[in-house]
Design a protein around this motif. Structure first.
Motif, short mmCIF file in Angstrom:
data_model
loop_
_atom_site.label_atom_id
_atom_site.label_comp_id
_atom_site.label_asym_id
_atom_site.label_seq_id
_atom_site.Cartn_x
_atom_site.Cartn_y
_atom_site.Cartn_z
N PRO B 149 1.26 5.38 3.19
CA PRO B 149 0.42 6.42 2.44
C PRO B 149 1.36 6.95 1.42
O PRO B 149 2.51 7.52 1.98
CB PRO B 149 -0.46 7.23 3.27
CG PRO B 149 -0.06 6.57 4.83
CD PRO B 149 0.96 5.82 4.52
N GLU B 150 1.09 7.18 0.23
CA GLU B 150 1.95 7.99 -0.57
C GLU B 150 2.18 9.49 -0.34
O GLU B 150 3.40 9.81 -0.47
CB GLU B 150 1.13 8.07 -2.17
CG GLU B 150 1.38 6.62 -2.69
CD GLU B 150 0.86 6.72 -4.25
OE1 GLU B 150 -0.09 7.31 -4.30
OE2 GLU B 150 1.66 6.07 -4.99
N LEU B 151 1.41 10.21 0.19
CA LEU B 151 1.55 11.77 0.38
C LEU B 151 2.59 11.55 1.66
O LEU B 151 3.55 12.64 1.65
CB LEU B 151 0.37 12.28 1.18
CG LEU B 151 0.31 13.58 1.32
CD1 LEU B 151 0.65 14.39 0.01
CD2 LEU B 151 -1.12 14.33 1.80
N VAL B 152 2.65 10.50 2.54
CA VAL B 152 3.59 10.36 3.84
C VAL B 152 4.75 9.92 2.93
O VAL B 152 5.99 10.46 3.30
CB VAL B 152 2.95 9.53 4.75
CG1 VAL B 152 4.33 9.24 5.93
CG2 VAL B 152 2.01 10.04 5.22
N HIS B 153 4.94 8.85 2.19
CA HIS B 153 6.03 8.24 1.80
C HIS B 153 7.00 9.02 0.98
O HIS B 153 8.13 9.12 0.92
CB HIS B 153 5.83 6.92 1.33
CG HIS B 153 7.07 6.16 0.68
ND1 HIS B 153 7.91 5.80 1.65
CD2 HIS B 153 7.44 5.99 -0.31
CE1 HIS B 153 8.92 5.38 0.90
NE2 HIS B 153 8.58 5.29 -0.46
N ILE B 154 6.16 9.49 -0.15
CA ILE B 154 6.79 10.04 -1.33
C ILE B 154 6.83 11.74 -0.60
O ILE B 154 8.17 12.21 -1.00
CB ILE B 154 5.82 10.22 -2.62
CG1 ILE B 154 5.92 8.79 -2.75
CG2 ILE B 154 6.60 10.89 -3.50
CD1 ILE B 154 4.78 8.59 -4.29
N VAL B 155 6.16 12.44 -0.27
CA VAL B 155 6.16 13.86 0.06
C VAL B 155 6.93 14.24 1.28
O VAL B 155 7.86 14.72 1.22
CB VAL B 155 4.76 14.44 -0.17
CG1 VAL B 155 5.06 16.00 0.19
CG2 VAL B 155 4.23 14.32 -1.42
#
Lengths: 214, 750
Positions: B149-155
């Motif tokens: 998930p982007e929130l996990v991967h990016i943030v």
């Protein structure tokens, strides 16, 4: 004191010296008694280390066991050793002291410690040393009443992050002047036996305050 | 109680691949069956240390591989899915939890019980990533199996990587300096790495990308969105603050830390939006770490405590900027000891950083060679405009020339003394207990270093004329030994004063300890007078030039300053000594030892003097003399009361004067450090001492009245009708840790 006295279960406690003949029962009882005050138990080797070499410096307070009439149970114990300190004075060391909670305030610990000190004195101890947690006011008072002085404070000495005082008692004249062997680690490794922190093994032997890592 | 700390045992771990395990159970059981119960077979290398470090196999509290029936069902592994979707609130919750763990590690707890309980960090750090590309949460999964998930991967990933890099900077700094394992810090990494080979700039970019990404999200609640953003921005600034590290010596920039400091309140305010995810942290990971220590409970500190710790770290780091301009050894000493005496003591990272800043590669504050530093000190104190220091400036290369020989001797002196001298600064960076213990050791070194024979050789070479004493004897200045003695006396005083701070002394020792402190002070005052006398006479002989006059004037100012400070300490010590003598005489001083105590006063005196027993100078005070002096034997109560009153009056005046002098002195260029924050700390310290003086005056008056009242009643031998308590160091009623001023109140007795 009044409530504690009321709880005092028998007229006379039996104070005895440890003997290896009953090691199974004694050690088990001792571990139970001492572990209560610890976040983590000492391994059996710690008990064996002391009892096998200095069993005669271990004393126990026994009381009649109300659950098993005719038998005794351990309500207090002191474990100690005696060795030359860094090749210098003969140092008696009180490693463990515990009294069962409902028996506290009756002077049992003081009596046990006195027995240990007397025994160590009898074996020629120049001094007696020990550590106690700075928050353990009861223990501090006990030892200080017996004439111990705080010699140093040990920062974050115990697993729980609490600091300790080293308490020392000289038993004869001139103990402070006995030279100990030269120790390049100065204040650190030399106190290894009394449990002071050890530097990472990679630390080179350098004088105080020089770099100790990378 | 014996400490039970297996972690202190050295951890040797066989990592070689060539080890072939074989089952020795049967052999071992056979051998063990021949032993009696309780019998211990050990070689001389099995010490108490090994006994404490030993583990019992099959004991769930010690054996990290053992699973009890309870745990057996749950297994060793956690089934938390690090790729699962997280709500923005959960991300905030995890970030804050990680921050708490990070600070707990800063405070000295091991990684295994703090950060390394995070399953997210575990995924990033194990197996050890070879490159940045390895550091993602989907490691080890088949590609395309599941997307992160982007929130996990990016943030979260960027936040985690930056946090680990922050730890890398802290770890690197601390382990390069002098610290005490476990007391100050736990350096153990359990065979993992803290991304030391990954550049912080790359990680900074990831954070920036995360910040831009979060800015673009319009489906996330605005407040949550900005909570996440603040955390990313804080992490960014903190990363670059720690990267600054010793660069501060060149850049003098603490902007990043200032930004961090400003952001801390925002972190606090938005923390309620965080949603805890307790299952993302597990103490079980400890079983996988390369450690002989059994798994221990996770360390939990509150976010409030964590932020308070960070706030101090930032403030201390910012104020470091005020010690960097070199204004001579005297000012540096004041600045260093002032910042490091803050309560609570600056964190181990700051203390390590200060060690490096004080001296790195034989350079002080990044600019002053250690020889120059030592020479500045000698010039100010014992050798203003003296040939001994000037000789090395010459380019004389004729071995028979005295100046050449002087330079040679002085170089030898610098070689021997520069490290011990710098250590008198660096020792301030240790924890308070260790400072005292270390000084107890270094004082012996200084005693051994005090070398009169070197002074004698130099005196012959410099043709120093003797000084005639009033009694007709002649003597010489012995400048280098004098200087060493000066430092030894400072260390004596420090041992005593830290003894008060660390609550080492029992109440009944207080009269004697304050007497001893005043004894050391008066010895010191006499010594400074001696140094001054020689400098005056040298000046009179040589008729110094105008320039040299200015140098001399600086030295005299320094002597005046030192004298005033020592007089102030001396006077307060004298008055407290007298006060405690009165309390002790009238059986009103609490005592720790009972009448049935072992040992006796003489043995206890010997134990107390242990650090000083082998010191040649100042000579040990024999017990009988100490006993007479400490009890003011032969002096009536009236005399002792007078002494207390006069001394406290003098102390108040001397501390007033010290306060108005301020902390710093002009250096040789007429400049003072610009250090307002340290000046504030220093002023507070002096003012606290002045409060102790007032407290002592009040106590003295109360005791005087009680003694007079007793005398009037004709029961002068009775204990005074007073209640005496000695406030613990660190408590509010204790005005200053170094001054145990008793609280004396009229008692309850009728």
């Amino acid at each position: 004191m009044t409530t504690a006295t009321a709880k005092k279960p028998s007229q006379s406690l039996n104070y005895i010296r440890y003997t290896p003949t009953h090691e199974d029962t004694y050690v088990a009882a001792m571990r139970q008694l001492i572990s209560k005050d610890l976040s983590e138990p000492y391994s059996i080797y710690v008990y064996r280390y002391f009892l096998y070499q200095w069993g005669d410096l271990c004393f126990m307070a026994m009381d009649n066991d109300p659950d098993n009439p005719g038998t005794e149970r351990m309500v207090g114990v002191v474990v100690s050793k005696i060795e030359p300190h860094r090749g210098g004075p003969l140092r008696g060391y009180i490693a463990m002291l515990a009294v069962q909670e409902e028996y506290r305030g009756l002077g049992i610990a003081t009596r046990l410690v006195r027995m240990a000190i007397d025994a160590m004195g009898g074996r020629g101890a120049d001094e007696i040393a020990l550590e106690t947690e700075i928050t353990n006011t009861a223990a501090m008072k006990l030892y200080e009443r017996l004439g111990f002085l705080r010699s140093k404070r040990l920062h974050r000495y115990y697993l729980n992050g609490n600091s300790a005082y080293r308490l020392v008692l000289y038993l004869r004249d001139g103990v402070g002047s006995i030279r100990t062997s030269f120790d390049p680690f100065g204040s650190s490794q030399g106190e290894l036996l009394s449990g002071a922190p050890l530097h990472p093994p990679a630390m080179p032997t350098v004088p105080l305050l020089h770099k100790n890592g990378g | 109680m014996l400490p039970n700390n297996q972690g202190r045992a050295p951890t040797t771990r066989i990592v070689s691949q060539s080890v072939v395990p074989r089952d020795i159970t049967e052999k071992f059981t056979q051998a063990a069956s021949k032993l009696k119960t309780g019998q211990l077979v050990k070689d001389e290398y099995f010490t108490l240390f090994e006994a404490v470090g030993a583990l019992e196999i099959m004991d769930s509290k010690m054996d990290s591989g053992y699973l009890g029936p309870e745990e057996n069902r749950q297994g060793l592994d956690d089934d938390y899915d690090v790729l699962r979707d997280l709500s923005p609130g959960e991300v905030v919750g995890i970030m804050d939890e990680l921050l708490c763990h990070e600070v707990a590690w800063h405070m000295g707890h091991p990684l295994s019980q703090t950060l390394f309980t995070s399953l997210y960090l575990d995924k990033l750090l194990w197996p050890v990533p070879r490159s940045l590309e390895d550091t993602h949460f989907g490691r080890g999964k088949l590609s395309g199996d599941k997307t992160e998930p982007e929130l996990v991967h990016i943030v979260l990933r960027a936040y985690c990587l930056a946090l680990v890099k922050c730890c890398d900077f802290v770890h690197t700094r601390v382990t390069r300096e002098f610290y005490y394992e476990e007391e100050d810090f736990s350096t153990q990494l359990y065979n993992r790495e803290l991304l030391s080979h990954i550049d912080h700039g790359v990680i900074g970019n990831l954070l920036n990308r995360a910040i831009s990404w979060i800015d673009e999200q319009d489906t996330i609640d605005t407040n949550l969105n900005s909570a996440i953003k603040t955390r990313l921005e804080f992490r960014h600034e903190f990363l670059f603050s720690l990267q600054q590290d010793t660069n501060i010596l060149q850049t003098r920039s603490v902007d990043r830390l200032e930004t961090c400091l400003l952001m801390l309140p925002t972190l606090k305010e938005s923390s309620h939006m965080g949603q805890p995810v307790p299952e993302a942290f597990s103490w079980k990971i400890q079983r996988k770490l390369a450690s002989t220590v059994p798994p221990r409970p996770m360390v939990r500190i509150s976010l409030e405590d964590a932020l308070a710790h960070l706030k101090r770290l930032c403030q201390d780091g910012i104020h470091l900027n005020q010690i960097l301009d070199y204004r001579g050894p005297y000012n540096l000493r004041v600045a260093i000891w002032t910042i490091l005496s803050r309560k609570p003591q600056p964190s181990v990272y700051i203390r390590s950083l200060i060690q490096t800043i004080i001296m790195n590669k034989s350079i002080i504050l990044g600019t002053v060679p250690v020889k120059q530093f030592l020479y500045d000190e000698l010039a100010a104190l014992v050798l203003p405009s003296n040939i001994l220091l000037e000789a090395s400036l010459d380019e004389t290369e004729v071995p028979s020339d005295p100046r050449f020989q002087i330079a040679q001797y002085m170089d030898g002196f610098v070689r021997r003394f520069s490290q011990p001298f710098v250590d008198t600064f660096r020792s301030a960076c240790l924890n308070r207990c260790r400072i005292r213990r270390t000084v107890c050791h270094t004082i012996v070194d200084w005693d051994n270093l005090q070398m009169e024979d070197l002074d004698e050789q130099l005196r012959t070479l410099s043709e120093e004329p003797p000084l005639q004493l009033p009694n007709g004897d002649t003597t010489y200045s012995y400048p280098l030994s004098s200087w060493a003695y000066h430092h030894k006396l400072i260390q004596f005083r420090l041992i005593l004063q830290l003894g008060f701070e660390l609550s080492i002394y029992a109440p009944e020792e207080l009269p004697g300890m304050y007497w001893y402190l005043s004894h050391i002070c008066s010895t010191h005052l006499g010594h400074i007078d001696r140094i001054r006398t020689f400098i005056v006479s040298a000046a009179q002989r040589s008729r110094p030039s105008l320039a040299k006059h200015a140098v001399l004037r600086k030295s005299f100012l320094l002597f005046d300053r030192l004298t005033m400070q020592i007089v102030a300490i001396d006077a307060l010590a004298i008055s407290l000594h007298a006060l405690y003598v009165l309390l002790s005489r009238h059986k009103t001083l609490p005592t720790a030892a009972s009448s049935q105590a072992y040992s006796n006063d003489q043995f206890r005196y010997e134990l107390r003097m242990k650090p000083f027993l082998h010191i040649t100078l100042p000579e040990l005070v024999p017990y009988d003399e100490y006993s007479r002096e400490a009890t003011l034997q032969g002096d009536s109560d009236g005399i002792v009361m007078d002494r207390a009153t006069k001394a406290i009056g003098e102390a108040r005046k001397a501390w007033e004067a010290t306060l108005s002098n301020g902390p710093f002195l002009e250096d040789s260029n007429g400049e003072k450090p610009n250090a307002p924050a340290l000046e504030e700390d220093w002023t507070r310290d002096v003012k606290d001492t002045m409060r102790a003086c007032i407290g002592a005056s009040i106590a003295i008056e109360t005791v005087k009245k009680a003694i007079i009242a007793n005398r009037k009643k004709g029961d002068g031998a009775q204990p005074l009708n007073l209640q005496v308590t000695i406030p613990e160091a660190g408590s509010k009623a204790r005005w200053h840790d170094w001054w145990a001023v008793p609280q004396v109140q009229p008692g309850m007795k009728t």
